[in-house]
Scaffold this active site. Structure first.
Site, short mmCIF file in Angstrom:
data_model
loop_
_atom_site.label_atom_id
_atom_site.label_comp_id
_atom_site.label_asym_id
_atom_site.label_seq_id
_atom_site.Cartn_x
_atom_site.Cartn_y
_atom_site.Cartn_z
N ASN A 194 0.81 -1.23 0.00
CA ASN A 194 0.00 0.00 0.00
C ASN A 194 0.84 1.27 0.00
O ASN A 194 0.31 2.36 0.19
CB ASN A 194 -0.96 0.00 1.20
CG ASN A 194 -0.23 -0.03 2.54
OD1 ASN A 194 0.98 -0.19 2.59
ND2 ASN A 194 -0.98 0.10 3.61
N PRO A 237 -4.19 9.05 4.63
CA PRO A 237 -4.49 8.71 3.24
C PRO A 237 -5.72 7.84 3.13
O PRO A 237 -6.02 7.03 4.02
CB PRO A 237 -3.25 7.92 2.80
CG PRO A 237 -2.79 7.26 4.07
CD PRO A 237 -3.09 8.24 5.17
N HIS A 242 -4.85 6.11 10.69
CA HIS A 242 -3.76 6.36 9.74
C HIS A 242 -4.18 6.15 8.29
O HIS A 242 -3.37 6.34 7.38
CB HIS A 242 -2.56 5.47 10.05
CG HIS A 242 -2.66 4.06 9.54
ND1 HIS A 242 -3.76 3.24 9.75
CD2 HIS A 242 -1.78 3.31 8.82
CE1 HIS A 242 -3.55 2.06 9.19
NE2 HIS A 242 -2.36 2.08 8.61
N LYS A 265 2.89 3.46 -7.90
CA LYS A 265 3.01 2.35 -6.95
C LYS A 265 4.02 1.34 -7.47
O LYS A 265 4.27 1.24 -8.66
CB LYS A 265 1.65 1.66 -6.74
CG LYS A 265 0.63 2.48 -5.99
CD LYS A 265 -0.68 1.74 -5.83
CE LYS A 265 -0.56 0.59 -4.88
NZ LYS A 265 -0.33 1.02 -3.49
#
Length: 389
Positions: A152, A293, A317, A387
């Site tokens: 992630n 996020p 978080h 990513k």
């Protein structure tokens, strides 16, 4: 907030029974003080729940920090607006960022660049002061600084509610941090067996304050946390440089925020000095800036802490997983990922199916649950997503 037991408080409106059972197990450890706080994004983790705040008196559970020590977020608000990017080929910007920063597990730098050199020198000095050599864990740790990883972890170019452009990324202490964590988890488990300590879960093995094993862990943990902080700063400098080159104008940084969400600090709560392990939670003291996020393709938030004492000055978080990675890959399709990422420049590959937004809790619900923990300063929408596989 709901009090689930004398030592377990929860802010999560969306939570499954297995996660609750795991949190109850951790909260019953004898050195939890004053209570464990479950954040709105809580989900099942290794040993301890991801999205939990675990205060411990005279002991630390290494697995409660996790294997990505110091994992967290960094964001920069630039002077650019979305109109500066309109009509430009954002695939070119994405590819420039991908060339500047090694992506994916096991991918590292080929050389130490100018921006990384002083950070590496700082880490060398810190390791020497802490009495250990990081090379015993990873001989190439210097080449790991400024690398993203996978899962992630991400890099994004986003725009806020005023169309101001933000640069946003998520990463941690990479391979060297992972090996430090695994070493100390193993030490804690060995000591538990040696002293015939009956644990409800082997991953709740702990180190006792005042022992050599505890002292060594704290020293190496703090080094790994600082590595993670500098790793994000190094990557952000490279992203800033790529954006500057892409737009032909230097980035004027208006604001920079860098915060951990997998870490331990010594703090005072309920009248006692305790070790607070935030496993998927950020520090949210009153007025402290933070970053939360969403999932790939959804909103992210720049927040300010409200200093809720019952949460031990903490907040979520991120979105928190609803589906495991393996289940997500069986449940969702590449076409659904494309639909979820409509309008966002990203590398279109089925490698990211397990990161599809539907695999996570709705970030809007997480933020609603966190209303007493943080206030929202800015809402960010992705324009470019980077990513690793």
């Amino acid at each position: 907030m709901e009090r689930l037991s004398a030592r377990l408080l929860s802010w999560a409106s969306l939570i499954d029974e297995k996660t609750l059972a795991q949190a109850h197990t951790t909260a019953r450890m004898p050195f939890i003080h004053p209570h464990l706080a479950l954040m709105p994004d809580a989900h099942l983790g290794k040993g301890a729940t991801v999205g939990s705040v675990i205060p411990t008196l005279g002991a630390i559970i290494p697995a409660a920090v996790g294997v990505d020590i110091g994992c967290g977020m960094i964001a920069v608000r630039t002077h650019f607006t979305k109109s500066d990017l309109d009509g430009r080929d954002l695939a070119e910007l994405r590819e420039q960022i991908e060339r500047a920063i090694p992506l994916s597990a096991g991918r590292y730098n080929n050389k130490i660049v100018a921006t990384a050199a002083p950070r590496i020198a700082e880490l060398e000095a810190l390791a020497e002061n802490n009495g250990f050599d990081p090379a015993q864990y990873a001989g190439n740790w210097r080449l790991q600084l400024g690398t993203l990883g996978s899962g992630n972890h991400f890099i994004e170019v986003s725009a806020d509610e005023l169309d101001r452009v933000w640069l946003f990324l998520h990463s941690g202490s990479r391979g060297v941090g992972n090996k430090i964590a695994m070493k100390h988890i193993s030490v804690a488990q060995r000591l538990a067996k040696q002293w015939w300590i009956d644990l409800p879960d082997p991953d709740l093995a702990y180190l006792v304050e005042g022992t050599p094993e505890f002292t060594r862990y704290i020293r190496e943990l703090r080094w790994a946390q600082h590595f993670a902080l500098l790793n994000r700063a190094e990557m952000m400098d490279r992203v800033v440089r790529q954006v500057s080159e892409f737009l032909g104008t230097p980035v004027d940084e208006q604001e920079r925020i860098n915060c951990h969400h997998n870490f331990t600090e010594s703090e005072k709560h309920d009248g006692k000095q305790v070790w607070v392990s935030r496993k998927g939670a950020i520090q949210a003291d009153a007025g402290r800036p933070g970053l939360i996020p969403g999932s790939m393709g959804t909103a992210s938030y720049v927040v300010e802490g409200l200093g809720d004492p019952q949460s031990l000055n903490s907040s979520p978080h991120g979105a928190g997983r609803n589906f495991s990675r393996s289940t997500a890959r069986k449940t969702f399709t590449h076409e659904q990922l494309r639909e979820a990422m409509a309008g966002i420049e990203f590398r279109d590959t089925d490698a990211f199916i397990d990161e599809i937004p539907q695999a996570y809790k709705p970030i809007d619900q997480v933020m609603a649950d966190a209303a007493s923990l943080v206030s929202i300063r800015h809402t960010l929408r992705q324009l470019v997503n980077v990513k690793g596989d």
